[in-house]
Motif scaffolding. Structure first.
Motif, PDB file in Angstrom:
ATOM      1  N   CYS A   1      14.825  30.106  53.292  1.00  0.00           N
ATOM      2  CA  CYS A   1      13.833  30.186  54.366  1.00  0.00           C
ATOM      3  C   CYS A   1      14.226  31.236  55.408  1.00  0.00           C
ATOM      4  O   CYS A   1      13.379  32.009  55.876  1.00  0.00           O
TER       5      CYS A   1
ATOM      6  N   ASN B   1      13.235  23.647  54.594  1.00  0.00           N
ATOM      7  CA  ASN B   1      13.561  24.239  53.296  1.00  0.00           C
ATOM      8  C   ASN B   1      12.510  25.223  52.823  1.00  0.00           C
ATOM      9  O   ASN B   1      12.815  26.157  52.090  1.00  0.00           O
ATOM     10  N   ARG B   2      11.259  25.007  53.225  1.00  0.00           N
ATOM     11  CA  ARG B   2      10.174  25.868  52.756  1.00  0.00           C
ATOM     12  C   ARG B   2       9.116  25.971  53.843  1.00  0.00           C
ATOM     13  O   ARG B   2       8.760  24.967  54.467  1.00  0.00           O
TER      14      ARG B   2
ATOM     15  N   SER C   1       5.235  27.189  54.840  1.00  0.00           N
ATOM     16  CA  SER C   1       3.921  27.522  54.312  1.00  0.00           C
ATOM     17  C   SER C   1       3.037  27.949  55.472  1.00  0.00           C
ATOM     18  O   SER C   1       2.599  27.121  56.274  1.00  0.00           O
TER      19      SER C   1
ATOM     20  N   SER D   1      13.559  26.102  43.014  1.00  0.00           N
ATOM     21  CA  SER D   1      14.671  26.991  43.313  1.00  0.00           C
ATOM     22  C   SER D   1      14.972  27.797  42.055  1.00  0.00           C
ATOM     23  O   SER D   1      14.470  27.502  40.968  1.00  0.00           O
TER      24      SER D   1
ATOM     25  N   ASN E   1       8.543  21.420  44.968  1.00  0.00           N
ATOM     26  CA  ASN E   1       9.639  22.241  45.469  1.00  0.00           C
ATOM     27  C   ASN E   1      10.239  23.001  44.295  1.00  0.00           C
ATOM     28  O   ASN E   1       9.912  22.741  43.134  1.00  0.00           O
TER      29      ASN E   1
END
Length: 431
Positions: free
Chosen positions: A236, A355-356, A358, A189, A187
Motif C-alpha cells: 500500500c 493492506n489495500r 480502493s 498477493s 485479497n
C-alpha cells in the motif's frame, strides 16, 4: 544467448538507413512461458506460450516514427521498417527526439534457468495443502504460477548493442475467507523470484495476509469520524508513493508543468527520514532492466533525507525540459527505518492498518480519498479488530511530511524494496 536476435536487429537497422532514416533504434525479444492455473480450488489450466516482438524507431531529422509487431520473419520486419519510416516522414519535428549516444556492446546474463513444471505443480500442491491445514476457512479463488524465460536485443545507429538473457517465476494468489454466510473482501498477493526454492506460503507478506484473513469475518465499520494514523503495508505504501512520484517527478508532469514539485529541486518535500531511489540493480530486485534510454542503467536517487534530488526523466523529457536525465525510472527502493511492525503499531494511539486501498487517483494538489480494504483498527497501540466500509482521506504530499515511523524490514516482492510506514493526520470515518 540468442544472438540471432542481433542479426534481426542489425538487418532492421540496415533497412531503416536504406529507406531514409537518419538515426534508428531497434528492440527485439523472444520468450517462452510455462503457466499452471488453479481456479476455485482445482487445477484448471496448464500451457506453454511463446512470444516474440520487434519495435523500431526511426528519425528523419527530428521527426519520429515508430512501429511494433509480434513476428520476426523478414517480411514482417520489412513492413515494420517501412511503417516507421513512413510515420517519421509525416510527423512534426521535435528537437527532443534523438537516438541515444553509442556505448558499445554489452551482454547481460541475468541467469536463464529452464522451467521445472514438476516443481511448479509440487509447490502449488504444497501451498494448497498448507492453506487447507492451517487456514481451513480460506478459499483460494485463483492461483497462478508462471515460469518466464526470454532473450532481448537492443541496437541503435550510434553503435550501442545490448543483449539480455533472463528467466523468473511469477506467483499470484487471490483468496477470501468464508464461514457460513459470512465472507471477507477479496485479497491477494504475489511475488517474483529467480527460483522456487522457497515454499510459496513461506513468502512473508502472503502468509501474513492469509493468516489475518479470518479476523476479517468479524469486520465492523469504524464508529464516527476522527483524525488519526495510517499504518501502510509495503504494498500500500508503494502504491501511494508511486502515485506521488508519478504526479510530481515523472516526465509527463514536469513537461506539462503540472507537478507540485516542479520548482522544488533541492527543497525538503518529505520527512527527513524518507529516502527514495529507483534502482533496478538492487540486490533483491529480480531481473531489473540493465538499460535505460539506450544507456546503462544505474541507481537514481530521487529523495534523500526528505530533500528532492532529481526528477525521474527519460532522455526525451530531459531534453524537452533542459533538465538532467535519470539513470533509472523504475524499481522503487525506500530506505528502511528502525521500527519493527509491532513497534509501529505500539506507537499509534488510534488509526488504521491498511493492506489495500480502493479509491480514485490522487488529485493534482495531493488530496486522496477511498475505502480501506482488508484493514484493521488500531487503538492504544494494539490491533483491536478488522474494519469494513471505512473511509480514509488526506493529502499525499502532506502525508510524506507527517511520517510517524518507518519499518526496519523491506518487502521486496521481486520488483521493489519497501518498508512498512505510518503517517499522522489522516481522516478516518465509517462509510
Amino acid at each position: 544467448m540468442g544472438h540471432e536476435l542481433y542479426e534481426t536487429a542489425e538487418y532492421a537497422l540496415r533497412e531503416l538507413r536504406a529507406k531514409g532514416a537518419d538515426g534508428a533504434e531497434v528492440r527485439v525479444s523472444r520468450g517462452a512461458m510455462d503457466e499452471l492455473n488453479l481456479d476455485a480450488g482445482k487445477f484448471s489450466l496448464m500451457r506453454t506460450t511463446f512470444s516474440s516482438s520487434i519495435s523500431v524507431r526511426a528519425l528523419i531529422g527530428s521527426r519520429k516514427g515508430t512501429h511494433s509487431t509480434n513476428r520476426l520473419d523478414r517480411g514482417t520486419v520489412d513492413a515494420a521498417v517501412a511503417a516507421a519510416v513512413e510515420a517519421a516522414a509525416s510527423s512534426d519535428p521535435d528537437e527532443a527526439e534523438v537516438i541515444s549516444a553509442g556505448i558499445g556492446g554489452h551482454e547481460f546474463d541475468l541467469g536463464k534457468a529452464p522451467s521445472e513444471p514438476g516443481l511448479i505443480y509440487d509447490r502449488m500442491d504444497g501451498f494448497m495443502k498448507a492453506v487447507k491445514e492451517g487456514y481451513p476457512l480460506t478459499d483460494v479463488m485463483q492461483f497462478i504460477v508462471c515460469h518466464n524465460g526470454w532473450d532481448a536485443a537492443y541496437a541503435n545507429t550510434n553503435g550501442t548493442r545490448a543483449m539480455t538473457a533472463a528467466s523468473q517465476y511469477n506467483v499470484s494468489v487471490t483468496f477470501s475467507t468464508r464461514d457460513g454466510d459470512r465472507t471477507t473482501s477479496m485479497n491477494g498477493s504475489g511475488y517474483t523470484a529467480k527460483d522456487l526454492g522457497m515454499e510459496i506460503l513461506s513468502y512473508p507478506e502472503l502468509r501474513r495476509l492469509i493468516a489475518g484473513s479470518a479476523a476479517e469475518l468479524d469486520a465492523r465499520p469504524v464508529e464516527g469520524k476522527f483524525t488519526g494514523s495510517l499504518l501502510c503495508s509495503p504494498e500500500c505504501f508503494g502504491e501511494f508513493l508511486g502515485e506521488v512520484l508519478g504526479n510530481c517527478v515523472g516526465g509527463g508532469s514536469i513537461i506539462s508543468g503540472t507537478s507540485p514539485w516542479k520548482d522544488s529541486l533541492g527543497a525538503e518535500v518529505a520527512d527527513r527520514r524518507l529516502s527514495v531511489s529507483f534502482d533496478p540493480l538492487h540486490a533483491r530486485v529480480v531481473n531489473g532492466s540493465r538499460m535505460q534510454d539506450g544507456y546503462l542503467a544505474a541507481r537514481q536517487e530521487i529523495i534523500s533525507g526528505g530533500v528532492l534530488k532529481a526528477f525521474a526523466l527519460n532522455e526525451y523529457a530531459a531534453l524537452k525540459t533542459g533538465l538532467t536525465r535519470a539513470s533509472a525510472t523504475d524499481c522503487m527502493v525506500i530506505e528502511p527505518g528502525d521500527l519493527t511492525l509491532d513497534g509501529l503499531i505500539a506507537g499509534i494511539d488510534r488509526g488504521i492498518l491498511i493492506n489495500r486501498f480502493s479509491g480514485g487517483s490522487m488529485a493534482p494538489n495531493g488530496d486522496f480519498s477511498g475505502v480501506a480494504k482488508n484493514s484493521f483498527l488500531i487503538e492504544g497501540g494494539k490491533v483491536v479488530g478488522a474494519v469494513a466500509e471505512t473511509m480514509v482521506s488526506g493529502n499525499m504530499l502532506e502525508m510524506l511530511k507527517n511520517l510517524k515511523g518507518l519499518g526496519s524490514e523491506q518487502d521486496f516482492g521481486g520488483g521493489s524494496a519497501i518498508p512498512w510506514a505510518s503517517f499522522d493526520g489522516i481522516v478516518i470515518s465509517g462509510k
